[in-house]
Enzyme design. Structure first.
Site, mmCIF file in Angstrom:
data_model
loop_
_atom_site.group_PDB
_atom_site.id
_atom_site.type_symbol
_atom_site.label_atom_id
_atom_site.label_comp_id
_atom_site.label_asym_id
_atom_site.label_seq_id
_atom_site.Cartn_x
_atom_site.Cartn_y
_atom_site.Cartn_z
ATOM 1 N N ASP A 64 7.385 -19.106 -0.764
ATOM 2 C CA ASP A 64 6.797 -18.199 -1.742
ATOM 3 C C ASP A 64 7.865 -17.182 -2.137
ATOM 4 O O ASP A 64 8.256 -16.339 -1.333
ATOM 5 C CB ASP A 64 5.573 -17.500 -1.127
ATOM 6 C CG ASP A 64 4.922 -16.533 -2.088
ATOM 7 O OD1 ASP A 64 5.039 -16.739 -3.312
ATOM 8 O OD2 ASP A 64 4.296 -15.559 -1.616
ATOM 9 N N THR A 91 1.958 -5.482 -5.896
ATOM 10 C CA THR A 91 2.608 -4.712 -6.961
ATOM 11 C C THR A 91 1.617 -4.451 -8.094
ATOM 12 O O THR A 91 1.491 -3.331 -8.589
ATOM 13 C CB THR A 91 3.830 -5.466 -7.494
ATOM 14 O OG1 THR A 91 4.726 -5.724 -6.411
ATOM 15 C CG2 THR A 91 4.546 -4.643 -8.547
ATOM 16 N N ASP A 141 0.657 -17.410 -8.369
ATOM 17 C CA ASP A 141 0.040 -16.757 -7.224
ATOM 18 C C ASP A 141 -1.470 -16.699 -7.381
ATOM 19 O O ASP A 141 -2.220 -16.911 -6.415
ATOM 20 C CB ASP A 141 0.619 -15.355 -7.023
ATOM 21 C CG ASP A 141 0.569 -14.495 -8.280
ATOM 22 O OD1 ASP A 141 0.388 -15.043 -9.384
ATOM 23 O OD2 ASP A 141 0.711 -13.270 -8.149
ATOM 24 N N ARG A 142 -1.936 -16.458 -8.595
ATOM 25 C CA ARG A 142 -3.378 -16.423 -8.844
ATOM 26 C C ARG A 142 -3.987 -17.814 -8.696
ATOM 27 O O ARG A 142 -5.101 -17.961 -8.171
ATOM 28 C CB ARG A 142 -3.655 -15.838 -10.233
ATOM 29 C CG ARG A 142 -3.179 -14.400 -10.385
ATOM 30 C CD ARG A 142 -3.357 -13.875 -11.797
ATOM 31 N NE ARG A 142 -4.753 -13.609 -12.105
ATOM 32 C CZ ARG A 142 -5.184 -13.250 -13.313
ATOM 33 N NH1 ARG A 142 -4.321 -13.146 -14.318
ATOM 34 N NH2 ARG A 142 -6.466 -13.000 -13.524
ATOM 35 N N THR A 191 1.205 19.741 -5.554
ATOM 36 C CA THR A 191 1.548 18.619 -6.436
ATOM 37 C C THR A 191 1.546 17.303 -5.663
ATOM 38 O O THR A 191 0.991 16.297 -6.118
ATOM 39 C CB THR A 191 2.921 18.848 -7.088
ATOM 40 O OG1 THR A 191 2.855 20.029 -7.889
ATOM 41 C CG2 THR A 191 3.310 17.672 -7.974
ATOM 42 N N TYR A 218 -9.623 -20.448 -18.227
ATOM 43 C CA TYR A 218 -8.721 -19.400 -18.719
ATOM 44 C C TYR A 218 -8.205 -19.799 -20.099
ATOM 45 O O TYR A 218 -7.822 -20.952 -20.319
ATOM 46 C CB TYR A 218 -7.561 -19.254 -17.739
ATOM 47 C CG TYR A 218 -6.902 -17.900 -17.679
ATOM 48 C CD1 TYR A 218 -7.616 -16.765 -17.338
ATOM 49 C CD2 TYR A 218 -5.528 -17.763 -17.928
ATOM 50 C CE1 TYR A 218 -6.996 -15.525 -17.249
ATOM 51 C CE2 TYR A 218 -4.903 -16.522 -17.839
ATOM 52 C CZ TYR A 218 -5.644 -15.410 -17.508
ATOM 53 O OH TYR A 218 -5.028 -14.188 -17.425
#
Length: 242
Positions: A6, A120, A96-97, A172, A87
């Site tokens: 991967d 990510t 990956d999906r 902050t 889709y």
């Protein structure tokens, strides 16, 4: 034995499966590929087959190194999958999906399944009880949110991911942590709530690099599966080797 490769933008994962059982995994920088593969082959001489995900990041030499030893499948949308893909742009669907959907169909057949991959990006993928893949959503993950606040503003600092101590930030830094982390948690819980209203008997899978950090903070019941992507890749390899 099967080898799963991967490949991300910077890191590579090797995983070894004995049938459906994950017995070894390793993450390393892409520039160490050759040495790590040679070491792996010595440790696991019974490896026979391999699947490579995200092949665009590997050189021809790196791919040929594996092909010289093993029967290799490169993951693309052209392979056989155990679900109906509705889709609208199947060729742009990330591999990956695809792997996550395959893991879902294999492990949670005959269920409505929402797969949440917190990396990510945070991806949401939905598979119906009839094994129809409908699609989902993509949003920025924790790290991207921290980075965007730093990159797209003049004065906000870049912070490491941290659990907020309270909802109301009084500095902050604490305000950034509250906004980023609670924002992601509320987003995920909100998406799950909407799917539960629309689909009965919903199973929710949480995976990805940030799944451990997030899992105990969600109000909804989820299955946390850190190796779900690797399971899916191994399943695709077996499914296309028959």
């Amino acid at each position: 034995m099967n080898l799963i490769v991967d490949v991300g933008n910077t890191y590579v994962k090797f995983a070894v499966f004995n049938d459906a059982d994950l017995i070894y995994k390793l993450s390393f920088k892409l520039n160490a590929f050759k040495n790590q593969y040679k070491s792996l082959k010595k440790d696991f001489p019974k490896l026979k087959k391999a699947i490579i995900s995200s092949v665009g990041h590997l050189t021809i030499e790196q791919i040929e190194l594996i092909k010289a030893d093993l029967n290799v499948i490169e993951l693309t949308s052209a392979l056989k999958f155990p679900f109906k893909n509705t889709y609208q742009t199947p060729k742009t669907l990330g591999v990956d999906r695809i792997a996550l959907v395959c893991a879902s169909v294999n492990q949670f057949s005959n269920k409505n399944v929402l797969i949440i991959d917190a990396g990510t990006c945070i991806t949401y993928d939905f598979v119906t009880v009839e094994n129809h893949y409908l699609g989902g959503a993509i949003s920025p993950g924790l790290r991207l949110r921290y980075l965007s606040l730093n990159n797209l503003t003049a004065n906000l600092p870049l912070l490491e991911t941290k659990q907020p101590q309270k909802l109301i930030g009084d500095s902050t830094e604490s305000s950034i942590h509250s906004g980023v982390v609670y924002g992601v948690i509320k987003e995920i819980d909100g998406v799950i709530d909407q799917y539960q209203r629309d689909y009965s008997d919903l199973t929710v899978i949480l995976t990805g690099g940030d799944s451990k950090f997030l899992s105990n903070q969600l109000k909804n019941t989820i299955f946390a599966k850190s190796n779900f992507l690797l399971d899916g890749l191994n399943f695709i390899l077996e499914y296309n080797s028959k």
